[in-house]
Design an enzyme around this catalytic site. Structure first.
Site, short mmCIF file in Angstrom:
data_model
loop_
_atom_site.label_atom_id
_atom_site.label_comp_id
_atom_site.label_asym_id
_atom_site.label_seq_id
_atom_site.Cartn_x
_atom_site.Cartn_y
_atom_site.Cartn_z
N ASN A 1 6.93 -0.51 10.84
CA ASN A 1 6.06 0.05 12.21
C ASN A 1 5.14 -1.01 12.57
O ASN A 1 4.69 -0.83 13.88
CB ASN A 1 5.56 1.26 11.41
CG ASN A 1 4.51 0.99 10.38
OD1 ASN A 1 4.78 0.19 9.58
ND2 ASN A 1 3.43 1.51 10.08
N GLU B 1 -0.95 12.16 -6.04
CA GLU B 1 -0.58 13.20 -7.24
C GLU B 1 0.01 12.54 -8.37
O GLU B 1 -0.34 12.83 -9.49
CB GLU B 1 0.66 13.94 -6.68
CG GLU B 1 -0.01 14.88 -5.71
CD GLU B 1 1.28 15.83 -5.19
OE1 GLU B 1 2.48 15.80 -5.29
OE2 GLU B 1 1.15 16.93 -4.56
N ASP C 1 -2.69 -4.08 9.67
CA ASP C 1 -2.16 -2.62 9.22
C ASP C 1 -2.71 -2.51 7.79
O ASP C 1 -3.67 -3.16 7.38
CB ASP C 1 -0.69 -2.84 8.86
CG ASP C 1 -0.06 -1.78 8.31
OD1 ASP C 1 -0.32 -0.65 8.66
OD2 ASP C 1 0.83 -2.09 7.28
N ARG D 1 -10.84 7.49 -2.64
CA ARG D 1 -10.35 8.68 -1.82
C ARG D 1 -10.83 10.03 -2.76
O ARG D 1 -10.53 9.88 -3.82
CB ARG D 1 -8.83 8.47 -1.86
CG ARG D 1 -8.05 7.96 -0.68
CD ARG D 1 -6.96 7.42 -0.96
NE ARG D 1 -5.92 8.37 -0.70
CZ ARG D 1 -4.95 8.14 0.14
NH1 ARG D 1 -4.81 7.08 0.89
NH2 ARG D 1 -4.00 9.07 0.29
N LYS E 1 0.26 0.74 18.09
CA LYS E 1 -0.31 -0.35 17.61
C LYS E 1 0.06 -1.71 18.59
O LYS E 1 -0.82 -2.72 18.88
CB LYS E 1 0.39 -1.00 16.32
CG LYS E 1 0.10 0.20 15.21
CD LYS E 1 0.93 -0.39 13.99
CE LYS E 1 0.13 0.50 12.77
NZ LYS E 1 0.50 0.17 11.50
N PHE F 1 0.86 20.97 0.88
CA PHE F 1 -0.19 20.30 1.80
C PHE F 1 0.55 19.93 3.04
O PHE F 1 1.68 19.49 3.19
CB PHE F 1 -0.38 18.93 1.03
CG PHE F 1 -1.36 18.06 1.79
CD1 PHE F 1 -2.78 18.12 0.95
CD2 PHE F 1 -1.06 17.26 2.64
CE1 PHE F 1 -3.83 17.35 1.80
CE2 PHE F 1 -2.08 16.26 3.11
CZ PHE F 1 -3.37 16.48 2.75
#
Lengths: 304, 1223
Positions: B885, B569, B427, B673, B862, B616
């Protein structure tokens, strides 16, 4: 390192082998098979009938020549062949409790089918005791009787702790079938050494059991006369009977196998040691040589 | 809470947000209450009336959860059943039952005791493990939550006490205790933020909103007489759907998933919410999703089962031989054996019915030869594994000092599987990264700022420097050339080194979270001195204004912390604060910023009116705000993905485009990023014209409203002027790149499966060196079509098929040995690629690629990918993740590893191993996995060896007893053989054996390959061991039988009886098997010595004690050692020769192998033994570097590629030079 350890093992084993061989060599052993010869000519074709007939004369005389000087004590054995004393049915058919103490005289559960005779508990019960060997030997040298000492032929611990001194034979061999020897009902089991020896069941179908000891030296070419009471039925199952006189050394009786085995293994070790020496000479590999690591070998096909 | 806080929160986000929070004011026709009828929609919840739910028909499960396998009552039957599902155990149970009948060759005790011991121990282990699970459940069940107790009062209660219909109040940063219907929140318009990390791994916050009608219920007192009824679907595992109706004040309102708060998600950025409980405990969506954790078995164990079957076959075979032999002997021999009284027999020995006796004997034989099957194997393995697991748990190198969490082996039966892993599926968020963003670099007006280097860069540079120092030897082929150019390379080396040094030596300022920027040109107000100060100012303004965060005064520092939807942010705001632009207040319409001027220390508070906020989303990939500053000028400030922003630039706004995109590439390569920032000045008239249209669209209702809104937003976000770009480091967890590098060197393949966007995933790929510049990226994606028709699906599939085959061809045609490919695929495409007809092509393509990154994948996918890899390649897979997850993937993989980080426990609960940080995986696999694999493999082999060596002697003896089923050994010997006399040494082998020390394991990751290649448990080796067992049994039996034949063995003239032969033989067995294990071990501590030699000593001690016991117990073994065997030299001499001859072939074999064909660990052992590594450090270092597998991922590969590139360049240069010379 591996070479030295192989060489070392070889070097240790060869002397041990030689020592055992020489010990085995020193043992003097006389083996005499008498089961066939002791049957009179006229009964040779019906040996079973002869042995089962209580009327026939079972006495038989054998002459033995002493091949080398035998030092006292000379052990007397009887050897049976093809006798499955290790059969499960046979081995289990005994009652250690009963043998040990009078209090457990009635404990015969394990002894079937030889547990009770006429409704009464047999002492000693079971197939083992029932089939007790009953040939007897009388030795004489130049018509002088050679005493056979039948004391201390069993393990001391068996006599002291496993066979009770208060347990006397009862109802023994009184059933419909008579197996082997009868026992003197007035002697406690702990004194019945023949029985005690017999009760130690043998591991293999061919076995010897100690009969007694002759406690005088026997000289070379002494002619020993043995008078055998040939009672025991081995004819039914095609077994052999042998009389064995043997001396012992530290390895016990005659046992060439041990020495040969040691020599073989020792020899093999030496051979391996030589092989590895040769290997080392022709294809040396320094210990911890990194070129033998797989990535080095795979990469460039390193000369190995 | 203070009044001010309350005021601040009276923000109405719906007024501000353009898309997600707007609620249609009128009900549309198609949004009529759902008609809930038929099966599947039976649930009725009486809100605030939990009492109703105490009785049928509305009695639903409580919120108590239990993940245990057993409870107090079911434990015994269930656990016993589990135990006897093992074939071997079942066999022993049968044997034990039969041993009560006269068929048995042994006493019943000697069969039952070991079985009881073995089964009891296994069950105790089960119980212990289940107890741990129970305690974990209890921890969850006893969490507390505030619950409405009636009359408007709220009080705390345990989670497990919650019932359907309860009204609960959940505070900020708390988990929801059950699935709730959101009634109201601390925000006026009923909005709350939810983090669903545990459910789907997504890190950005989701907005949930309550129904309009329940908004007034925002006070404790309001619930005094609140009554409503919810009719909805039954519990189901679908996380993203919900159908239901809310009946309140005689009106019916439809419910949809945006009002549902799911258990195990977390309330964020919202002070509190009120909700009513709909699904509790096992009914909740997350629990419905929990699949039963499958019981996993390691490959070795599966293979072991096969061996057991082989042994069973052998057992049946020799039993058949012996029963046929017995029948024959009984028929033909027994009638003559008068001493057995054949005329008075039972069925067991009836010469007249040999068939029947033969069948009885078959049973006897099956029991007798049972020693071929190692009864204690399972239990020994279990004991060993528990101890191994203890070592893993106690390993200080895997203990995280920050959080105080050690590694934990949660199921111990997969330890050895750790040594055979081929593919790691990982992951991203929370596993590779810590979900923390650091503002690291920026490019403003075409100038790059920010000296700090990302962790990756630093580590890469370090590696490169050390690599360069050994490079000359490694690349010996181009030696001369290399030497010539040494100087050139050397300087760059020095440069690198100095860079590292400066990075390390620089006095560390107190580090600010989310901020790692170092550049004096911008810091401390110096930016005003830069020539492009105007643009820089704009840049900072965009950072401070273009976001949706809320400032929160921090009482301790006096500053602010920011509650942001995404961590980026937050990082921007912190950065802006550090640059002197402190965002301090947000009101409904304005943002207040404290700007610190360089000239004066005092800050000026400026107000910016937020006119519109175009937020966004993943489709737009950008966000804009339209602000009006104090002078009345209107600006549109925009930040977004560079590709999106660049295409929206105006002609005169492209001044810095080239430089910026160059910088963006650099940042991207460094794994950062990036976002591009741009602005646009709007004329008053232009804005108002646009705004009019925007409001119109906003208020119209219709199915295409969303599309319309987007279109309008698109209209204004044009003709932008580029300001610059930001680079944020998605902070990797400590040691991740190094760990990935090592794992890659160990030959492991690493796949990243993430729910995040493709860009993010690629960035992290770069950061972890899973991707690098020069790697050929194969991106497989779907042609974008929203049609769900059959044709479109088909077309999409065909398209994907084409892409896959094309890429596969490309790989095939690639000549360059060093070329590396990376496969990047998104979730949607994956859903096609995972279909039956495509998955094999997809898999073969993926296997050919050096790294595989799957993005935007659902938890289900996955698991599917994991299954595909597991089943498609047939190799061992390991899945590692931290969130709920990842549970599917963790359960599906051969080994599941959970990161016991900060978030939730689902992954850990489902996992087989849990570690605190990703970097511990290296040690877990390379050290513990490697060891455990070898230990277990050797242990199992040894077990089979030992039992064959012992069991077959019983068979040989049978041939001498007329196959009667008599054993030559005393029952007690046999009883003790497996349980005591030979168990401890093999356990110590399984626990302590190490071929090389842990440091060496880590230095030579290549050694790990021995596991995946299965060098130690292949059939060759297993059969070798079995052959060794066969050989030993022959030697032991026949040497002994011949030595103790008919002659006297004792100087006292006594001959050997069965007890003597048996005991002598047994002594030889004990010596042989213990010698064998001593030869097998390569790592001795006093414990091994104690156990091995202690076992032999125990045997003699036992003989003495047993011999001393009453002859009623010991029978013929009475006094056997002291009286009979001890004084007989033959006994000792026989032991010596048998032991020696049994060991010689093995010894010869291993020395031959070592001499000609040493395995890697042999050589390393020798190097270590002779301390060569200390003498010749150069060699040691060289080997260490060579030992690295040829990898295409990881730093090392990256550095190699760089070196190759450099070399290539130099070569070109020199060749052109030489050409010039010639000409």
């Amino acid at each position: 390192m591996i070479i030295t350890s192989f060489a070392l093992v070889g070097l240790v084993f060869v002397p041990i082998g030689l020592a055992s061989l020489s010990a085995s060599e020193q043992v003097v052993e006389i083996v005499d098979r008498y089961d066939i010869d002791c049957i009179p000519e006229q009964f040779q074709n019906e040996r079973l009938a002869y042995i089962q007939n209580s009327e026939t004369n079972k006495t038989c005389t054998r002459n033995l020549i002493v091949p080398r000087k035998m030092n006292s004590p000379v052990y007397v054995y009887y050897q049976l062949d093809n006798f499955y004393q290790n059969h499960r049915r046979y081995v289990k058919s005994r009652s250690d409790k009963q043998l040990r103490s009078k209090a457990y005289e009635q404990v015969t559960d394990n002894c079937k089918p030889e547990d009770k005779a006429n409704g009464l508990a047999i002492v000693p019960c079971g197939l083992i005791a029932w089939s007790l060997f009953n040939d007897t030997y009388k030795f004489s040298l130049d018509s002088k009787v050679l005493e056979v000492n039948k004391k201390n032929i069993a393990w001391k611990s068996d006599q002291d702790h496993k066979f009770g001194s208060d347990v006397y034979p009862k109802n023994f061999q009184s059933g419909a079938l008579i197996g082997g020897a009868k026992l003197n009902a007035s002697i406690p089991l702990s004194e019945q050494e023949d029985l005690i020896v017999w009760m130690r069941t043998a591991a293999l179908p061919t076995f010897r059991k100690l009969y007694g000891k002759i406690e005088v030296d026997l000289e070379l070419n002494d002619k020993i006369t043995v008078v055998i009471q040939n009672n025991y039925n081995t004819y039914g199952f095609g077994g052999k009977k042998k009389l064995v006189l043997s001396t012992t050394t530290w390895i016990g009786g005659k046992n060439d196998f041990l020495g040969v085995a040691y020599l073989t293994v020792g020899g093999m070790c030496l051979f391996l040691a030589i092989c590895f020496v040769l290997l080392y000479v022709f294809k040396p590999r320094t210990l911890g040589d990194p070129s033998y690591l797989s990535w080095n070998r795979n990469a460039a096909g390193h000369p190995s | 809470m203070t009044r001010t806080g309350r005021l601040r929160e009276r923000l109405r986000w719906s007024k501000l947000y353009s898309f997600s929070c707007i609620r249609p004011s009128v009900l549309l026709d198609n949004e009529a209450p759902h008609s809930l009828q038929g099966p599947g929609y039976s649930r009725v919840v009486y809100c605030n009336q939990p009492r109703v739910h105490r009785q049928k028909p509305f009695k639903y499960p409580t919120n108590y959860i239990s993940t245990t396998k057993y409870n107090a009552i079911t434990f015994l039957p269930k656990a016993i059943f589990e135990q006897f599902r093992r074939v071997a155990n079942l066999y022993f149970l049968l044997a034990a039952i039969l041993s009560l009948t006269p068929v048995t060759p042994f006493y019943a005790m000697s069969m039952i005791a070991p079985l009881a011991f073995v089964v009891g121990l296994s069950m105790a282990k089960e119980a212990l493990e289940d107890w741990r699970r129970f305690m974990q459940d209890m921890e969850v069940n006893f969490r507390k939550v505030s619950i409405h107790k009636g009359e408007g009062r709220f009080g705390y209660k345990h989670w497990q006490k919650i019932r359907v219909g309860d009204v609960v109040k959940v505070d900020k940063d708390q988990f929801f205790p059950a699935d709730l219907l959101l009634l109201s929140s601390s925000y006026e318009d009923g909005i709350c933020y939810v983090e669903t990390m545990n459910l789907d791994g997504e890190t950005n916050l989701k907005v949930k909103r309550s129904l309009e009608v329940t908004l007034p219920l925002d006070d404790d007192e309001a619930f005094n007489d609140f009554r409503a009824v919810i009719r909805c679907e039954d519990p189901n595992p679908s996380l993203y759907t919900f159908v239901g109706n809310f009946e309140y004040e005689r009106q019916v309102y439809p419910l949809d998933p945006s009002q549902i708060l799911l258990r195990d998600s977390k309330l964020r950025n919202t002070r509190y919410v009120y909700g009513v409980v709909i699904f509790t405990g096992h009914d909740s969506k997350i629990m419905q999703n929990a699949t039963k954790s499958p019981s996993k078995r390691s490959r070795i164990e599966k293979k072991m089962d096969k061996i057991i079957y082989i042994l069973f076959t052998l057992l049946v075979l020799i039993s058949l031989v012996s029963s046929i032999g017995f029948a024959a002997k009984t028929k033909f021999g027994m009638p003559k054996w008068w001493y057995l009284q054949p005329q008075n027999t039972t069925d067991l020995y009836d010469p007249s019915r040999p068939m029947l006796s033969g069948i009885f004997h078959l049973v006897t034989a099956l029991i007798l030869y049972g020693y071929l099957i190692p009864i204690s194997l399972y239990v020994s393995i279990e004991v060993v594994k528990v101890l191994q697991a203890m070592f893993i748990n106690q390993d200080l190198h895997m203990y995280d000092e920050e959080t105080g969490i050690p590694a934990q082996a949660r199921t111990s039966n997969l330890n050895e599987e750790l040594g055979q892993v081929d593919t790691i599926l990982s992951d991203k968020t929370g596993t590779l990264t810590c979900n923390q963003m650091d503002f690291l670099k920026c490019s403003i007006a075409g100038i790059s700022y920010g000296l700090g280097s990302s962790e990756v860069e630093m580590a890469a540079a370090k590696q490169m420097a050390s690599e360069a120092s050994i490079a000359p030897e490694q690349h010996s082929s181009g030696q001369d050339f290399w030497e010539d150019n040494r100087g050139g390379f050397g300087t760059s080396e020095i440069e690198l080194e100095s860079r590292i040094n400066c990075a390390i030596k620089k006095p560390r300022k107190p580090r600010i979270r989310d901020f790692n920027f170092e550049d004096d040109r911008l810091m401390l107000g110096n930016w005003t001195k830069e020539p492009t100060a105007g643009t820089i100012l704009l840049f900072f303004r965009i950072l401070t204004l273009c976001h949706t965060a809320i400032p929160e005064p921090n009482m301790e520092t006096g500053g602010f912390t920011y509650e942001a939807e995404s961590p980026d942010e937050g990082a921007f705001l912190v950065a802006a604060r550090e640059f002197g632009f402190e965002f301090c207040k947000r009101t409904q319409s304005s943002v207040f910023v404290r700007e610190r001027d360089s000239s004066s220390e005092n800050a000026i508070e400026r107000e910016f009116k937020i006119l519109n906020l175009l937020e966004f989303n993943s489709k737009r990939k950008r966000m804009s705000v339209i602000v009006q500053d104090e002078s009345g000028q209107i600006n549109l400030l925009c930040k977004g993905a560079d590709s999106i922003v660049f295409e929206r630039l105006s002609k005169h706004g492209r001044m810095y485009e080239n430089d910026t995109s160059k910088h963006l590439n650099e940042y991207g390569e460094a794994g950062l990023r990036t976002l591009a920032l741009a602005y646009r000045v709007l004329e008053e008239s232009e804005y108002s014209a646009w705004n009019a249209e925007f409001i119109k669209v906003k208020t119209t209702m219709g199915p295409d409203r969303e599309a319309q809104l987007e279109r309008v937003a698109d209209m204004i976000e044009r003709d932008l002027i580029l300001v610059g770009a930001t680079a944020v480091e998605d902070k990797l967890q400590k040691g991740v790149p190094e760990c990935i590098d090592k794992l890659a060197q160990a030959g492991l393949k690493i796949w990243v499966l993430t729910g995040d966007k493709m860009e993010t995933a690629i960035n992290v790929g770069f950061a972890c060196s899973l991707l690098r510049q020069g790697m050929k990226q194969i991106c497989i994606s779907t042609i974008n079509c929203d049609l769900v028709t059959q044709d479109a699906k088909k077309a999409a599939k065909e398209n994907i098929f084409m892409q896959i085959t094309k890429s596969a061809q490309m790989i095939k045609l690639e000549k360059d040995r060093h070329a590396a490919f990376a496969l990047i695929i998104d979730g949607k495409t994956l859903s096609y690629a995972l279909e039956d007809d495509l998955k094999n092509q997809f898999l073969s393509l993926a296997v050919d690629c050096a790294s595989v990154i799957c993005c935007r994948v659902s938890p289900k996918q996955k698991a599917l990918v994991t299954r595909l890899v597991k089943e498609g390649t047939g190799k061992t897979t390991l899945a590692i993740g931290d969130g709920a997850n990842d549970v599917g993937m963790i359960q599906e993989a051969d080994i599941g590893v959970g990161i016991s980080g900060l978030e939730g426990m689902q992954a850990v609960m489902a996992s087989d191993f849990s570690i605190a940080q990703f970097r511990f995986l290296e040690r877990l696999l390379v050290v513990h996995g490697h060891w455990c694999y070898k230990r277990i493999a050797q242990m199992i082999c040894y077990f089979f060896y030992k039992n064959i060596a012992f069991g077959l002697t019983l068979f040989y003896f049978e041939t001498y007893t007329g196959f009667s089923g008599q054993s030559v050994y005393d029952d007690w010997y046999m009883l003790l053989f497996n349980v005591i006399l030979t168990s401890l040494p093999v356990i110590s082998l399984g626990v302590f054996e190490q071929d090389v020390s842990s440091e060496v394991c880590l230095q030579f990751p290549a050694l790990y390959q021995q596991g995946p290649k299965n060098l130690f448990f292949d059939w060759y080796r297993i059969l070798g061991w079995m052959g060794n067992g066969l050989y030993s049994s022959l030697i032991i039996f026949f040497l002994n039988v011949n030595i103790f034949y008919d002659q006297a063995f004792h100087a006292g003239g006594q001959t050997a009886d069965m007890a003597v032969v048996g005991t002598a033989m047994f002594t030889c067995i004990i010596w042989t098997v213990n010698m064998q294990i001593a030869l097998t071990m390569s790592h001795f501590t006093w414990i091994q010595h104690l156990f091995v030699w202690g076992s032999i000593a125990t045997w003699y001690a036992f003989l003495v004690v047993y011999g001393k016991s009453s002859p009623l117990i010991s029978g013929n073994a009475y006094q056997i050692l002291l009286e009979a065997l001890g004084p007989a030299p033959v006994y000792w001499v026989a032991t010596l020769i048998v032991t020696a001859s049994c060991s010689i072939p093995y010894l010869a074999h291993i020395s031959y192998q070592r001499a000609l064909n040493p395995l890697d660990h042999h050589v390393i052992q020798e190097i270590k033994y002779y301390k060569k590594d200390l003498e010749d450090q150069q060699m040691w270092k060289r080997e260490r570097s060579k030992a690295r597998q040829e990898t295409k991922i990881g730093f090392t590969a990256r550095v190699d590629a760089k070196i190759r590139q450099l070399k290539g360049k130099l070569q070109k240069k020199s060749s052109t030079l030489s050409i010039q010379m010639v000409s």
